[in-house]
Design a protein around this motif. Structure first.
Motif, PDB file in Angstrom:
ATOM      1  N   GLU A   9     136.229   3.289  39.596  1.00 41.30           N
ATOM      2  CA  GLU A   9     135.698   4.389  39.141  1.00 41.30           C
ATOM      3  C   GLU A   9     134.665   4.375  38.342  1.00 41.30           C
ATOM      4  N   ARG A  10     134.468   3.020  37.372  1.00 41.14           N
ATOM      5  CA  ARG A  10     133.452   2.983  36.663  1.00 41.14           C
ATOM      6  C   ARG A  10     131.925   2.893  37.561  1.00 41.14           C
ATOM      7  N   THR A  11     132.018   2.207  38.585  1.00 36.83           N
ATOM      8  CA  THR A  11     131.009   2.007  39.682  1.00 36.83           C
ATOM      9  C   THR A  11     130.841   3.533  40.342  1.00 36.83           C
ATOM     10  N   TRP A  12     131.604   4.439  40.392  1.00 37.87           N
ATOM     11  CA  TRP A  12     131.252   5.838  40.983  1.00 37.87           C
ATOM     12  C   TRP A  12     130.597   6.456  39.789  1.00 37.87           C
ATOM     13  N   GLU A  13     131.118   6.322  38.462  1.00 36.43           N
ATOM     14  CA  GLU A  13     130.634   6.931  37.415  1.00 36.43           C
ATOM     15  C   GLU A  13     129.297   6.536  37.225  1.00 36.43           C
ATOM     16  N   MET A  14     128.963   5.208  37.306  1.00 36.87           N
ATOM     17  CA  MET A  14     127.519   4.956  37.290  1.00 36.87           C
ATOM     18  C   MET A  14     126.629   5.479  38.209  1.00 36.87           C
ATOM     19  N   PHE A  15     127.267   5.576  39.664  1.00 33.78           N
ATOM     20  CA  PHE A  15     126.411   6.247  40.750  1.00 33.78           C
ATOM     21  C   PHE A  15     126.154   7.801  40.281  1.00 33.78           C
ATOM     22  N   CYS A  16     127.061   8.407  39.449  1.00 32.61           N
ATOM     23  CA  CYS A  16     126.720   9.733  39.079  1.00 32.61           C
ATOM     24  C   CYS A  16     125.386   9.891  38.422  1.00 32.61           C
ATOM     25  N   GLY A  34     121.397  13.824  44.237  1.00 26.56           N
ATOM     26  CA  GLY A  34     122.076  12.699  44.093  1.00 26.56           C
ATOM     27  C   GLY A  34     123.418  12.763  43.323  1.00 26.56           C
ATOM     28  N   PRO A  35     123.418  13.144  41.935  1.00 24.35           N
ATOM     29  CA  PRO A  35     124.671  13.364  41.025  1.00 24.35           C
ATOM     30  C   PRO A  35     125.510  14.493  41.763  1.00 24.35           C
ATOM     31  N   LEU A  36     125.047  15.577  42.361  1.00 21.48           N
ATOM     32  CA  LEU A  36     125.787  16.446  43.058  1.00 21.48           C
ATOM     33  C   LEU A  36     126.588  16.115  44.278  1.00 21.48           C
ATOM     34  N   ILE A  37     126.014  15.176  44.911  1.00 27.64           N
ATOM     35  CA  ILE A  37     126.755  14.722  46.101  1.00 27.64           C
ATOM     36  C   ILE A  37     127.888  13.683  45.552  1.00 27.64           C
ATOM     37  N   VAL A  38     127.550  12.896  44.707  1.00 26.05           N
ATOM     38  CA  VAL A  38     128.344  11.842  44.164  1.00 26.05           C
ATOM     39  C   VAL A  38     129.660  12.833  43.752  1.00 26.05           C
ATOM     40  N   ILE A  41     131.871  14.401  45.896  1.00 23.96           N
ATOM     41  CA  ILE A  41     132.740  13.645  46.841  1.00 23.96           C
ATOM     42  C   ILE A  41     134.124  13.139  46.072  1.00 23.96           C
ATOM     43  N   LYS A  42     133.775  12.603  44.817  1.00 24.90           N
ATOM     44  CA  LYS A  42     134.868  11.716  44.079  1.00 24.90           C
ATOM     45  C   LYS A  42     135.452  12.497  42.980  1.00 24.90           C
ATOM     46  N   LYS A  43     135.204  13.860  42.600  1.00 27.32           N
ATOM     47  CA  LYS A  43     135.581  14.317  41.454  1.00 27.32           C
ATOM     48  C   LYS A  43     137.095  14.707  41.265  1.00 27.32           C
ATOM     49  N   ASP A  44     137.637  15.204  42.498  1.00 30.09           N
ATOM     50  CA  ASP A  44     139.053  15.564  42.651  1.00 30.09           C
ATOM     51  C   ASP A  44     139.811  14.256  42.643  1.00 30.09           C
ATOM     52  N   GLU A  45     139.441  13.046  43.063  1.00 29.01           N
ATOM     53  CA  GLU A  45     140.423  11.803  43.049  1.00 29.01           C
ATOM     54  C   GLU A  45     139.957  10.949  41.640  1.00 29.01           C
ATOM     55  N   MET A  46     139.023  11.069  40.910  1.00 29.51           N
ATOM     56  CA  MET A  46     138.527  10.476  39.692  1.00 29.51           C
ATOM     57  C   MET A  46     138.016  11.157  38.588  1.00 29.51           C
ATOM     58  N   PRO A  47     139.060  11.346  37.762  1.00 27.93           N
ATOM     59  CA  PRO A  47     138.599  12.260  36.553  1.00 27.93           C
ATOM     60  C   PRO A  47     137.309  11.963  36.009  1.00 27.93           C
ATOM     61  N   GLY A  48     137.073  10.477  35.739  1.00 35.50           N
ATOM     62  CA  GLY A  48     135.982  10.207  35.092  1.00 35.50           C
ATOM     63  C   GLY A  48     134.700  10.471  35.702  1.00 35.50           C
ATOM     64  N   VAL A  49     134.882  10.269  37.072  1.00 36.51           N
ATOM     65  CA  VAL A  49     133.610  10.791  37.858  1.00 36.51           C
ATOM     66  C   VAL A  49     133.282  12.190  37.680  1.00 36.51           C
ATOM     67  N   ASP A  50     134.522  12.896  37.443  1.00 31.98           N
ATOM     68  CA  ASP A  50     134.284  14.385  37.213  1.00 31.98           C
ATOM     69  C   ASP A  50     133.455  14.629  36.106  1.00 31.98           C
ATOM     70  N   ARG A  51     134.084  14.038  35.038  1.00 33.19           N
ATOM     71  CA  ARG A  51     133.194  14.229  33.481  1.00 33.19           C
ATOM     72  C   ARG A  51     131.537  13.683  33.555  1.00 33.19           C
ATOM     73  N   HIS A  52     131.661  12.573  34.152  1.00 32.55           N
ATOM     74  CA  HIS A  52     130.168  11.921  34.164  1.00 32.55           C
ATOM     75  C   HIS A  52     129.258  12.706  35.092  1.00 32.55           C
ATOM     76  N   GLY A  53     129.785  13.066  36.401  1.00 29.61           N
ATOM     77  CA  GLY A  53     129.052  13.956  37.014  1.00 29.61           C
ATOM     78  C   GLY A  53     128.632  15.435  36.410  1.00 29.61           C
ATOM     79  N   LYS A  54     129.439  16.077  35.735  1.00 31.85           N
ATOM     80  CA  LYS A  54     128.952  17.032  35.328  1.00 31.85           C
ATOM     81  C   LYS A  54     127.961  17.034  34.187  1.00 31.85           C
ATOM     82  N   GLU A  55     128.063  15.981  33.304  1.00 30.29           N
ATOM     83  CA  GLU A  55     127.051  15.602  32.577  1.00 30.29           C
ATOM     84  C   GLU A  55     125.823  15.259  32.916  1.00 30.29           C
TER      85      GLU A  55
END
Length: 117
Positions: A9-16, A34-38, A41-55
């Motif tokens: 999850e940290r790796t995907w957050e980093m990719f955001c 780039g951030p939109l695609i990441v 893809i991952k916002k529904d299965e990883m809450p941290g990615v949802d938060r980092h992606g929005k930011e």
């Protein structure tokens, strides 16, 4: 406080955040795509990615708006100073956010308009 993220999850957050640097190598919308695609893809299965992606998306959309305004202001020479400053701020903030995400921390970007909450 959110629970600690797994390494995956940290790796995907980093990719955001890191994917925003695609704008350096593609058209400027690459910074948003780039951030939109990441995020999509991952916002529904990883809450941290949802938060980092929005930011990350909020910051990149804000930077796109600021750059567009600065580009227009080149007519009155103010943009000649603003465009490089904004580019440097963008790169530095993305690097900081990427490092923090890799360490399991959340980074709130400065000068960001909150479009996605």
């Amino acid at each position: 406080m959110p629970e600690a993220a797994s390494k995956d999850e940290r790796t995907w957050e980093m990719f955001c955040h890191l994917s925003a640097l695609l704008g350096l190598f593609t058209v400027n919308l690459g910074s948003i795509l780039g951030p939109l695609i990441v995020w999509l893809i991952k916002k529904d299965e990883m809450p941290g990615v949802d938060r980092h992606g929005k930011e990350s998306l909020n910051f990149q959309i804000s930077m796109f708006i600021y750059m567009a305004i600065s580009a227009i202001l080149i007519i009155v020479a103010v943009g000649l100073v603003l465009v490089p400053i904004l580019a440097i701020v963008n790169i530095v903030c993305v690097i900081i956010a990427t490092i923090k995400a890799n360490n399991g921390e959340f980074y709130q970007y400065p000068i960001t308009i909150r479009f996605l909450k």
